[in-house]
Design a protein around this motif. Sequence first.
Motif, PDB file in Angstrom:
ATOM      1  N   PRO A  56       5.625  14.320  14.994  1.00  0.00           N
ATOM      2  CA  PRO A  56       5.153  14.350  13.605  1.00  0.00           C
ATOM      3  C   PRO A  56       5.965  15.358  12.788  1.00  0.00           C
ATOM      4  N   THR A  57       6.767  14.852  11.875  1.00  0.00           N
ATOM      5  CA  THR A  57       7.726  15.691  11.149  1.00  0.00           C
ATOM      6  C   THR A  57       7.055  16.787  10.347  1.00  0.00           C
ATOM      7  N   PHE A  58       5.927  16.479   9.732  1.00  0.00           N
ATOM      8  CA  PHE A  58       5.297  17.435   8.816  1.00  0.00           C
ATOM      9  C   PHE A  58       4.624  18.594   9.537  1.00  0.00           C
ATOM     10  N   LYS A  59       4.145  18.356  10.742  1.00  0.00           N
ATOM     11  CA  LYS A  59       3.311  19.349  11.432  1.00  0.00           C
ATOM     12  C   LYS A  59       4.145  20.586  11.765  1.00  0.00           C
ATOM     13  N   GLY A  60       3.779  21.713  11.143  1.00  0.00           N
ATOM     14  CA  GLY A  60       4.511  22.949  11.347  1.00  0.00           C
ATOM     15  C   GLY A  60       5.645  23.178  10.371  1.00  0.00           C
ATOM     16  N   TYR A  61       5.950  22.177   9.533  1.00  0.00           N
ATOM     17  CA  TYR A  61       7.040  22.322   8.577  1.00  0.00           C
ATOM     18  C   TYR A  61       6.661  23.341   7.497  1.00  0.00           C
ATOM     19  N   ASN A  62       7.394  24.428   7.431  1.00  0.00           N
ATOM     20  CA  ASN A  62       7.073  25.523   6.497  1.00  0.00           C
ATOM     21  C   ASN A  62       5.625  25.985   6.627  1.00  0.00           C
ATOM     22  N   GLY A  63       5.091  25.850   7.854  1.00  0.00           N
ATOM     23  CA  GLY A  63       3.728  26.286   8.112  1.00  0.00           C
ATOM     24  C   GLY A  63       2.650  25.271   7.803  1.00  0.00           C
ATOM     25  N   TYR A  64       3.042  24.036   7.408  1.00  0.00           N
ATOM     26  CA  TYR A  64       2.023  23.027   7.116  1.00  0.00           C
ATOM     27  C   TYR A  64       1.313  22.649   8.420  1.00  0.00           C
ATOM     28  N   PRO A  65      -0.029  22.622   8.426  1.00  0.00           N
ATOM     29  CA  PRO A  65      -0.748  22.512   9.700  1.00  0.00           C
ATOM     30  C   PRO A  65      -1.031  21.099  10.199  1.00  0.00           C
ATOM     31  N   TYR A  66      -0.637  20.056   9.468  1.00  0.00           N
ATOM     32  CA  TYR A  66      -1.025  18.693   9.832  1.00  0.00           C
ATOM     33  C   TYR A  66       0.180  17.766   9.896  1.00  0.00           C
ATOM     34  N   ALA A  67      -0.069  16.574  10.467  1.00  0.00           N
ATOM     35  CA  ALA A  67       0.975  15.539  10.541  1.00  0.00           C
ATOM     36  C   ALA A  67       1.026  14.687   9.290  1.00  0.00           C
ATOM     37  N   ASP A  96       1.021  10.401   2.970  1.00  0.00           N
ATOM     38  CA  ASP A  96       2.447  10.687   3.138  1.00  0.00           C
ATOM     39  C   ASP A  96       2.641  11.161   4.573  1.00  0.00           C
ATOM     40  N   CYS A  97       3.696  10.653   5.218  1.00  0.00           N
ATOM     41  CA  CYS A  97       3.884  10.957   6.637  1.00  0.00           C
ATOM     42  C   CYS A  97       5.367  10.878   6.980  1.00  0.00           C
ATOM     43  N   GLY A  98       5.782  11.675   7.946  1.00  0.00           N
ATOM     44  CA  GLY A  98       7.138  11.604   8.470  1.00  0.00           C
ATOM     45  C   GLY A  98       7.116  11.462   9.977  1.00  0.00           C
ATOM     46  N   ILE A  99       8.040  10.665  10.489  1.00  0.00           N
ATOM     47  CA  ILE A  99       8.209  10.523  11.935  1.00  0.00           C
ATOM     48  C   ILE A  99       9.629  10.936  12.297  1.00  0.00           C
ATOM     49  N   THR A 100       9.736  11.821  13.279  1.00  0.00           N
ATOM     50  CA  THR A 100      11.035  12.172  13.842  1.00  0.00           C
ATOM     51  C   THR A 100      11.180  11.467  15.180  1.00  0.00           C
ATOM     52  N   ASP A 102      14.168  10.581  18.134  1.00  0.00           N
ATOM     53  CA  ASP A 102      15.532  10.808  18.620  1.00  0.00           C
ATOM     54  C   ASP A 102      16.314  11.710  17.661  1.00  0.00           C
ATOM     55  N   GLY A 103      15.603  12.674  17.063  1.00  0.00           N
ATOM     56  CA  GLY A 103      16.255  13.676  16.238  1.00  0.00           C
ATOM     57  C   GLY A 103      16.430  13.316  14.780  1.00  0.00           C
ATOM     58  N   TYR A 104      15.995  12.105  14.378  1.00  0.00           N
ATOM     59  CA  TYR A 104      16.186  11.667  12.996  1.00  0.00           C
ATOM     60  C   TYR A 104      14.866  11.245  12.366  1.00  0.00           C
ATOM     61  N   ILE A 105      14.795  11.417  11.052  1.00  0.00           N
ATOM     62  CA  ILE A 105      13.521  11.353  10.337  1.00  0.00           C
ATOM     63  C   ILE A 105      13.445  10.158   9.401  1.00  0.00           C
ATOM     64  N   ALA A 106      12.266   9.560   9.360  1.00  0.00           N
ATOM     65  CA  ALA A 106      11.887   8.649   8.275  1.00  0.00           C
ATOM     66  C   ALA A 106      10.672   9.255   7.590  1.00  0.00           C
ATOM     67  N   ASP A 107      10.664   9.189   6.265  1.00  0.00           N
ATOM     68  CA  ASP A 107       9.619   9.805   5.445  1.00  0.00           C
ATOM     69  C   ASP A 107       9.126   8.740   4.471  1.00  0.00           C
ATOM     70  N   SER A 108       7.808   8.563   4.397  1.00  0.00           N
ATOM     71  CA  SER A 108       7.306   7.461   3.568  1.00  0.00           C
ATOM     72  C   SER A 108       5.872   7.732   3.144  1.00  0.00           C
ATOM     73  N   ALA A 109       5.467   7.095   2.050  1.00  0.00           N
ATOM     74  CA  ALA A 109       4.100   7.283   1.541  1.00  0.00           C
ATOM     75  C   ALA A 109       3.589   5.971   0.966  1.00  0.00           C
ATOM     76  N   ARG A 110       2.267   5.809   1.025  1.00  0.00           N
ATOM     77  CA  ARG A 110       1.604   4.652   0.436  1.00  0.00           C
ATOM     78  C   ARG A 110       0.336   5.133  -0.271  1.00  0.00           C
ATOM     79  N   THR A 111      -0.101   4.361  -1.258  1.00  0.00           N
ATOM     80  CA  THR A 111      -1.388   4.606  -1.901  1.00  0.00           C
ATOM     81  C   THR A 111      -2.291   3.408  -1.670  1.00  0.00           C
TER      82      THR A 111
END
Length: 255
Positions: A56-67, A96-100, A102-111
């Motif tokens: 989960p790309t977001f979890k821990g990013y700049n201290g963000y606590p969730y995925a 909004d969510c990111g998946i890493t 094999d070392g590479y990220i996709a970032d996407s959001a839906r409403t």
Amino acid sequence: MIIIKTDKEIEKMRRAGEHLARLLDVVLPQIIKQGNNAEQVEEFVLQFIDEIGGTPTFKGYNGYPYATNVSVNEEVIHGFPTKDKIFKNGDIVSVDCGITLDGYIADSARTYYVGEISESEKKLINTTYEALLVGVEKAIIGNRIGDISNAIQKYVEDKGFSVIRDFVGHGVGRKLHEDPQVPNFGKEGKGPKLRKNMTLAIEPMVSMGDFNVQILEDGWTTITEDKSKAAHFEYTIVVTEEGPEILSGSPNLKP
């Protein structure tokens, strides 16, 4: 510095994007229902990412606590996915969510929306998604970032809504936020020139009221200052010789 990706790197991002699109377009609509809560979204996302062998790309990013970011109604982005955030009839829910992978990220959001919403709220959601597509269409070799920005702004404002200005799209790849920034407002012909194999996260955030926002005491959750409802769509894309390729979208997606 703008990082131009190799074909192999783009293929890794494409695989991450395909998984992320399935998560956002197939799995989560079954969870974002009246009576469920945002923590359930977080739990399903963590399970899904674990099952595909991703991170989960977001979890821990700049201290963000969730995925995930789960933002409801006047929350524009960075809403916490907590148990007390229970979905009710009439809610507008952005994820909004990111998946890493094999070392590479996709970032996407839906409403999404829960139950019944007004026609003006449906127009908000549709306009935000359509503005995303309008922006993506401008992601062609030789254009500039400002061509994407201006197209999004014009489309949104012509529909009577406002684009959020304090937060922007961005480059994406090995890192979640790479150069260049991709604002949702601006002038045609300005900014960095688009080149083959540039990868961008284009993400219009749109308000029913004005574009001013404030960040809550948690340091993350961002709401519209006038408490108007907001929507958010995002795709990771790559600029190719044949035009823009969406890496994190499902075919024929309708909001």
